[in-house]
Design a protein around this motif. Structure first.
Motif, PDB file in Angstrom:
ATOM      1  N   ILE A  79       0.762  -1.404   0.120  1.00 49.17           N
ATOM      2  CA  ILE A  79       0.135  -0.023  -0.134  1.00 49.17           C
ATOM      3  C   ILE A  79       0.863   1.155  -0.101  1.00 49.17           C
ATOM      4  O   ILE A  79       0.518   2.124  -0.586  1.00 49.17           O
ATOM      5  CB  ILE A  79      -0.856  -0.126   1.132  1.00 49.17           C
ATOM      6  CG1 ILE A  79      -2.086  -1.140   0.885  1.00 49.17           C
ATOM      7  CG2 ILE A  79      -1.449   1.335   1.468  1.00 49.17           C
ATOM      8  CD1 ILE A  79      -2.777  -1.477   2.153  1.00 49.17           C
ATOM      9  N   GLN A  80       2.129   1.249   0.770  1.00 47.41           N
ATOM     10  CA  GLN A  80       3.039   2.341   0.650  1.00 47.41           C
ATOM     11  C   GLN A  80       3.432   2.418  -0.569  1.00 47.41           C
ATOM     12  O   GLN A  80       3.579   3.720  -1.115  1.00 47.41           O
ATOM     13  CB  GLN A  80       3.855   2.002   1.864  1.00 47.41           C
ATOM     14  CG  GLN A  80       4.694   3.183   2.240  1.00 47.41           C
ATOM     15  CD  GLN A  80       5.774   2.746   3.099  1.00 47.41           C
ATOM     16  OE1 GLN A  80       6.180   1.648   3.341  1.00 47.41           O
ATOM     17  NE2 GLN A  80       6.433   3.825   3.911  1.00 47.41           N
TER      18      GLN A  80
ATOM     19  N   PHE B  85       1.943   1.704  -3.279  1.00 46.76           N
ATOM     20  CA  PHE B  85       1.076   2.072  -4.303  1.00 46.76           C
ATOM     21  C   PHE B  85       1.050   3.718  -4.633  1.00 46.76           C
ATOM     22  O   PHE B  85       0.689   4.300  -5.747  1.00 46.76           O
ATOM     23  CB  PHE B  85      -0.381   1.589  -3.960  1.00 46.76           C
ATOM     24  CG  PHE B  85      -1.469   2.090  -4.576  1.00 46.76           C
ATOM     25  CD1 PHE B  85      -1.779   1.634  -5.863  1.00 46.76           C
ATOM     26  CD2 PHE B  85      -2.771   3.003  -4.042  1.00 46.76           C
ATOM     27  CE1 PHE B  85      -2.937   2.026  -6.697  1.00 46.76           C
ATOM     28  CE2 PHE B  85      -3.510   3.403  -4.957  1.00 46.76           C
ATOM     29  CZ  PHE B  85      -3.653   2.706  -6.022  1.00 46.76           C
ATOM     30  N   ALA B  86       1.255   4.132  -3.107  1.00 43.61           N
ATOM     31  CA  ALA B  86       1.372   5.686  -3.287  1.00 43.61           C
ATOM     32  C   ALA B  86       2.160   6.560  -4.640  1.00 43.61           C
ATOM     33  O   ALA B  86       1.983   7.405  -4.756  1.00 43.61           O
ATOM     34  CB  ALA B  86       1.655   6.309  -2.015  1.00 43.61           C
TER      35      ALA B  86
ATOM     36  N   ASN C  30      -7.631   2.776  -7.615  1.00 47.75           N
ATOM     37  CA  ASN C  30      -7.686   3.609  -6.188  1.00 47.75           C
ATOM     38  C   ASN C  30      -7.225   2.908  -4.817  1.00 47.75           C
ATOM     39  O   ASN C  30      -7.025   1.453  -5.095  1.00 47.75           O
ATOM     40  CB  ASN C  30      -9.122   4.381  -5.801  1.00 47.75           C
ATOM     41  CG  ASN C  30     -10.029   3.209  -5.717  1.00 47.75           C
ATOM     42  OD1 ASN C  30      -9.700   2.275  -4.960  1.00 47.75           O
ATOM     43  ND2 ASN C  30     -10.925   3.435  -6.538  1.00 47.75           N
ATOM     44  N   LYS C  31      -6.985   3.289  -4.032  1.00 47.08           N
ATOM     45  CA  LYS C  31      -6.509   2.610  -2.510  1.00 47.08           C
ATOM     46  C   LYS C  31      -7.327   1.432  -2.121  1.00 47.08           C
ATOM     47  O   LYS C  31      -6.701   0.514  -2.019  1.00 47.08           O
ATOM     48  CB  LYS C  31      -5.992   3.576  -1.502  1.00 47.08           C
ATOM     49  CG  LYS C  31      -4.875   3.057  -0.484  1.00 47.08           C
ATOM     50  CD  LYS C  31      -4.764   4.353   0.464  1.00 47.08           C
ATOM     51  CE  LYS C  31      -4.086   3.439   1.634  1.00 47.08           C
ATOM     52  NZ  LYS C  31      -3.537   4.521   2.589  1.00 47.08           N
ATOM     53  N   THR C  32      -8.421   1.896  -2.181  1.00 52.44           N
ATOM     54  CA  THR C  32      -9.368   0.823  -1.834  1.00 52.44           C
ATOM     55  C   THR C  32      -9.342  -0.455  -2.534  1.00 52.44           C
ATOM     56  O   THR C  32      -9.400  -1.546  -2.262  1.00 52.44           O
ATOM     57  CB  THR C  32     -10.938   1.288  -1.806  1.00 52.44           C
ATOM     58  OG1 THR C  32     -10.957   2.697  -1.023  1.00 52.44           O
ATOM     59  CG2 THR C  32     -11.934   0.499  -0.840  1.00 52.44           C
TER      60      THR C  32
ATOM     61  N   LYS D 234      -6.072  -2.263  -2.533  1.00 51.92           N
ATOM     62  CA  LYS D 234      -5.999  -3.109  -1.378  1.00 51.92           C
ATOM     63  C   LYS D 234      -7.050  -4.440  -1.326  1.00 51.92           C
ATOM     64  O   LYS D 234      -6.316  -5.699  -1.062  1.00 51.92           O
ATOM     65  CB  LYS D 234      -6.715  -2.360   0.010  1.00 51.92           C
ATOM     66  CG  LYS D 234      -6.270  -2.693   1.327  1.00 51.92           C
ATOM     67  CD  LYS D 234      -6.568  -1.841   2.279  1.00 51.92           C
ATOM     68  CE  LYS D 234      -6.422  -2.189   3.746  1.00 51.92           C
ATOM     69  NZ  LYS D 234      -6.872  -1.434   4.767  1.00 51.92           N
TER      70      LYS D 234
END
Lengths: 748, 748
Positions: A513-514, A516-517, A544-546, A549
């Motif tokens: 996730i880190q 991904f940004a 998008n982040k959701t 994930k």
């Protein structure tokens, strides 16, 4: 001596073995066209083919199964051989389903099959001796041997004294008892299975036929496949059997043991040594073809034979003093039943009913397997009502004393049954399609087939070549291991200078996730490092982040490492490499439906699935959470009705195992990409490889500097063959044949 | 120009990349004996060994890692190389843990390492020029390259204009900035990592040494590994660097670029083309060995270097006008710190504290990974308290101005650490033991090692040979598939005439139970058709229906087919076949404990497990339901205390993966059984096979007719090597070496 056989079996708890044994089937059949004309062309199978060959005439095909220890295996192979034979016949050519031949026409036109000079001579001789007509009948032969364990155990526990410690003597005695009882009671089978009530009009020209319809011409002594010799060979002892047969051979009354047209024959290592080396199996001959069964007999027929044979073993032995009388009586009863009218109750109704009652008692008493008990039920109905017999039913089918048109119709049905889905092989439908294709090719080419394990679909061909579902000896253990791992594969390909997508791997959700940004806004693929058939792979069009994930979670469910790559533009192609050649190329269109302006997407999926199977390349279209998500990403939902002709993907990630369509493009792909596939296979040390590549334009030659023209996405070391043999669109490619060719060449 | 570097990294969300890169370590060390005497024998590694070789002197070993993109991978390989080196040294030979050499003794006795004539000449020359003493120092070199993605992205988004679309110019500018800042701030590292406070008494004979202990002799300009040339090569630009260095080479002041003993060196394709083709990596030189770390540096040292380098990148660039002054200032500060007393607060305490505060701010600001933040914490303590520095601590260890006896003791500890469990390989302890043995053999033999995937333990040797946990290219895909299937294996072996246990298979519980009733009263084994490492296998010594049902259920949990066989008397042996040779044979004694008259069985299991590991062949003894059941079958329970010397089995089924002991019997087994194993491997077409055989008496030659003398129970296509290399009892067999030999021969 063997009257205690049943009691001892029970005592030794060996009764389950009574219903087992080794089985082999031979089944003959006349090749005809849609007019019922005999087909005199040479059979399209090599000489010495172990499974598919000619009987007497060129027109007469014969299927010969291997020996199996189960009914199902035997019938499976028979079903497969039947399908392979029928498919190999030219269009419009079929198999006449009855034992009595179709209209024969000019006898002089019948060509004797002549695979060798001596076979030709033999057949010409028997043709002259018995007449061509008789030789043109077709039968099912049932070969049977007893389970060695049953005989060995009983001998050691109970019979070694009686047989003076001579096992073979005991072994032969059991077979002899079985054969004798078979001859005494086979009339029951003739009643139940008889299915040759009449002959076509030109059959009885030299000899007059019966005046009305009968139960079985073919199984009768008078009109059937029988000869005088059969009555001259005694069954009072095995020595007598051998002596008599040897005398007939010596006096040239018979050309060979196989000219003994008896209802039962002993087989062993050699005729002369039969008493010393023992009977290997019994051949129960001249059953009528069951014309209602595609392969000439049904599982019920087979089960009933198993039950019948088991019963014969526990029935009392025939006392030697009474033997000839009993055998004569059995033959007379059989002849009477064979030649009585099927349109009435049998004259032997009482005996039949008694026999069946005894058989029932036996099967309950000895706990016969359910399938055998079911077979009894069905056969019992035939005894209770003669209108249930095949001979009666065939009479109903006849028109003007002929079954010609019914037979042709039935032949057409059977041919159609096996030629509508040629990528499947009857008898082996539970196998992966790749294995079914390999089996079919092996049966066709006369390669000996052994199924080492049916659940895992492990095959052995010609006792040498082991094959799984695409796995073979052409690939190594380590190369297989390597390509199961997406990351290792990519590393090796990348290091070999081959184009692979960029990307990164993550071992934990937090670091993924880190990271991904830091990624640029572009479509992504998230996948596990190891998973079969694209499981856990998610495409994110506008990540998008959701969603990321969710995708990462789904990938982590399969492996502790996930890979994140850009989702590349282009079409996915599967290159099948076999031995440094591109054998075929298929476009892999993601699972899709095409709008029709009327149905919702959900309905379209259902409709398309009805036409698909369960196996790659016809795996069902997916209809799950990921489908909904992928549709949503494209701006659709399942309730939507799409305009006519608009295609929509149900899975953004293409995989033949999840509903993708295979479209053959073997001839269209630019050679530069083919070279890439070959280089990739070489770098991975794979002789057989399925290489998935995303290509922007298959016609445009590759410019190696342009990284977006082609990228290798994944590789499999056990590629599907069916996607190329039977693509959804386009020309099928003969890749199975090619694989076997290379495989056998490598084995030499 | 690059002052905005940090801000732009943040803007582009590239900060995580700042803490990554490619790393390689070189680590030197002197070989000594227990008296501290230098060892002048030739190193036992081949010429051109990529990992293990000599530095200046024969006594001086050097370990060189590959390049890795993670700290852990680099340190893992370094740990492995250290272990392999130490294990290969002769008994009593160790590695001196300090940068300053041990007592050198007679300088004339020091032998220059001479793998080639030119290397010998070079070393003799530098020996003459700088003195043997200086060359005998040992260091850690840290090679580092920036992540290409970071540079490329920043260039494209923000720097292409400033560098006139010339990527290499930007790339080089970043490296130059890094190198310049390194020289300005490396004093921090000298304070934190300096670990050469003194030299042994015979070191300063030609030149007087410092009057008291210092932080780092080795990292000082005055006494350390430095030369005049290092100050003559400018770092004001890459062109200057190249020009200066080329001049020194031309005038023969230096024999080659590697004679430039600077604190930082640029590496690229070629010196002349450096500005055009770009810097490939920076070499940060002459770190003191960390004498408290077995491999010469710790993960914390490494992490701190990562943090330090990342900080240098975002610190302001040095203005060109101020550059020389700043570099001079940095050098002076470094020299002052290197040569100040470690027994006091540093004279540069303010600068150190300021730098560390800035570093902290940076690491929080840029979200440095936790390991790097932890490293900062630890190093901060050294700044806060000089008594935490390695140089201070070493002073405490010294006796009479000597670290000789401490160094020897430390060397002994480090050697012992890696030589107590030689079947394991430090750095790769999570790998299967077979893989650890292969890795160790490869490192020893100078085979290039690439871990393609550590979780699956996929290795690639010399870019050619792929190996898994015993999987290699010697076996085929289909042979592997075949032997995973117990039933198919048995079928093939049986058909090849090899002895296999009798038995039957069942697809359903009901038929299995029905058949159970027919079995003679004898011990049985119930097993699934497919399962790894004997999972789901149960031995029944006196089977009853309840136990049989339990055993069948346990087997059905693994496969839809189960096999029931008699449990055969005898001992189980594992034959390892490699390329038509029996490489080793191990007895497989079921998991067991031996009574001591004092402890309960449960305690004995615990005690024995304390000595065992987690991996085959030292897998823990099982202590589960099946253990209880198996004990009960033998008439024992876990609470029982057994008499001294009485052995009891915790699993009746022997398997190395469930606690069985391996006992080497390679030399004892009668050859007839070895032939059997070879024939079995051949029948299964396995080049590498582990064959489990039950044998009644290993000394008694096989009589093929006697079916109870030997039976093949199971076969694996990826056999354990460790059971043979490090048996529980008996002589280890060099099977790893043998496998690699055959593997590389087959690859050629």
């Amino acid at each position: 001596m063997l009257n205690q056989f049943g009691a001892l079996l029970k005592k030794r708890a060996l009764t389950p073995l009574l219903f087992s044994g080794q089985y082999g089937i031979e089944r003959e059949g006349q090749r005809i066209d849609h007019q019922g004309q005999l087909q005199q062309t040479v059979l399209p199978f090599k000489a010495g083919h172990p499974y598919l060959r000619n009987d007497f005439a060129r027109s007469q095909a014969e299927m010969v199964t291997d020996y199996f220890s189960s009914r199902q295996q035997t019938l499976n192979q028979l079903a497969a051989l039947n399908a392979v034979l029928l498919r190999q016949l030219k269009a419009g050519e079929m198999l006449w389903p009855l034992s009595m031949p179709p209209k024969l026409g000019d006898l002089k036109a019948i060509k004797v099959a002549a695979p060798t000079k001596s076979a030709q001579r033999y057949r010409e001789n028997i043709g002259k001796k018995y007449g061509y007509r008789m030789q043109m009948m077709s039968a099912v032969h049932f070969n049977f041997s007893l389970p060695e364990k049953l005989l060995r155990t009983l001998f050691e526990t109970d019979y070694h004294d009686q047989f003076a410690d001579h096992y073979i003597a005991f072994h032969n005695a059991v077979y002899l008892k079985l054969a004798q009882n078979y001859l005494r009671y086979r009339y029951v089978l003739t009643y139940l299975l008889g299915a040759s009530p009449l002959a076509e009009s030109d059959f009885f020209q030299q000899q007059p036929g019966p005046s009305e319809m009968v139960r079985s011409l073919h199984m009768s002594q008078k009109y059937g496949y029988d000869n005088v010799a059969a009555q001259q060979v005694s069954l009072s002892s095995l020595t007598d059997y051998v002596t008599d047969l040897q005398r007939l051979l010596k006096t040239h009354e018979l050309q060979g043991p196989r000219e003994l047209y008896a209802a039962v024959r002993f087989h062993g290592q050699s005729l002369a040594q039969l008493p010393q080396t023992g009977v290997h199996y019994l051949e129960l001959r001249t059953f009528d073809l069951n014309p209602f069964a595609p392969a000439g007999l049904t599982a019920t027929d087979f089960s009933f034979l198993q039950l019948f044979l088991a019963y014969l073993l526990v029935l009392p032995s025939t006392p030697q003093t009474d033997l000839n009388a009993q055998l004569k009586h059995g033959a007379a009863l059989n002849e009477a039943i064979a030649l009585e009218s099927p349109l009435n109750v049998s004259q032997a109704q009482t005996q039949l009913a008694q026999f069946m009652a005894g058989l029932k008692q036996f099967m309950l008493d000895y706990q016969a397997p359910q399938a055998l008990q079911n077979a009894w039920q069905l056969m019992q109905k035939r005894v209770e009502d003669y209108r249930q017999t095949p001979s009666y039913q065939l009479c109903q089918m006849s028109q003007n004393q002929s079954l010609q048109s019914w037979g042709i119709k039935q032949a057409r049905t059977f041919k159609k049954q096996v030629t509508t889905a040629c990528y499947q092989l009857p008898g082996y439908l539970s196998f992966p399609l790749t294995s079914q294709l390999i089996l079919a090719a092996a049966f066709r080419r006369g390669i000996n087939v052994q199924v080492l394990d049916s659940q895992s679909a492990i095959l052995r061909l010609n006792q040498q070549v082991v094959l799984g579902n695409g796995q073979s000896s052409l690939n190594t253990q380590s190369a297989t291991l390597l390509v199961q791992n997406r990351f290792a594969t990519k590393t090796v390909l990348g290091q070999a200078g081959l184009p692979v997508p960029p990307g990164a791997t993550y071992q934990e959700m937090t670091s993924a996730i880190q990271a991904f940004a830091t990624l640029p806004q572009q479509p992504l693929v998230v996948k596990p490092k190891i998973s079969a058939h694209g499981a856990g792979v998610t495409v994110l069009l506008s990540p998008n982040k959701t969603d990321f994930k969710m995708a990462a979670k789904s990938a982590f469910a399969y492996d502790s490492t996930i890979m994140v790559e850009p989702y590349l533009n282009g079409t996915i192609y599967r290159f099948l490499v076999i031995d440094e050649q591109v054998a075929a190329i298929a476009e892999c269109t993601p699972a899709n439906v095409v709008g029709d302006g009327r149905h919702t997407l959900a309905t379209l999926v259902q409709l398309k699935n009805q036409k698909r199977g369960k196996q790659t390349p016809f795996s069902p279209l997916p209809l799950d959470q990921l489908t909904k998500f992928d549709l949503q990403q494209q701006g659709y939902n399942l309730q939507q009705v799409l305009p006519r002709g608009q295609q929509v993907y149900l899975r953004l990630a293409a995989d033949f195992a999840t509903g993708s369509d295979a479209i053959d493009v073997t001839k269209e792909m630019d050679t530069s990409y083919q070279k890439l596939a070959l280089t990739a296979a070489k770098a991975l040390k794979l002789k057989v490889a399925g290489i998935n590549m995303v290509i922007a334009n298959l016609y445009q030659p590759l410019v190696p500097e342009q990284s977006n023209m082609a990228n290798i996405l994944s590789v499999t070391a056990q590629p599907e063959l069916a996607v190329h043999e039977v693509p959804f669109f386009g020309q099928g490619q003969p890749v199975t044949q090619q694989l076997l060719k290379v495989l056998f060449a490598a084995t030499k």
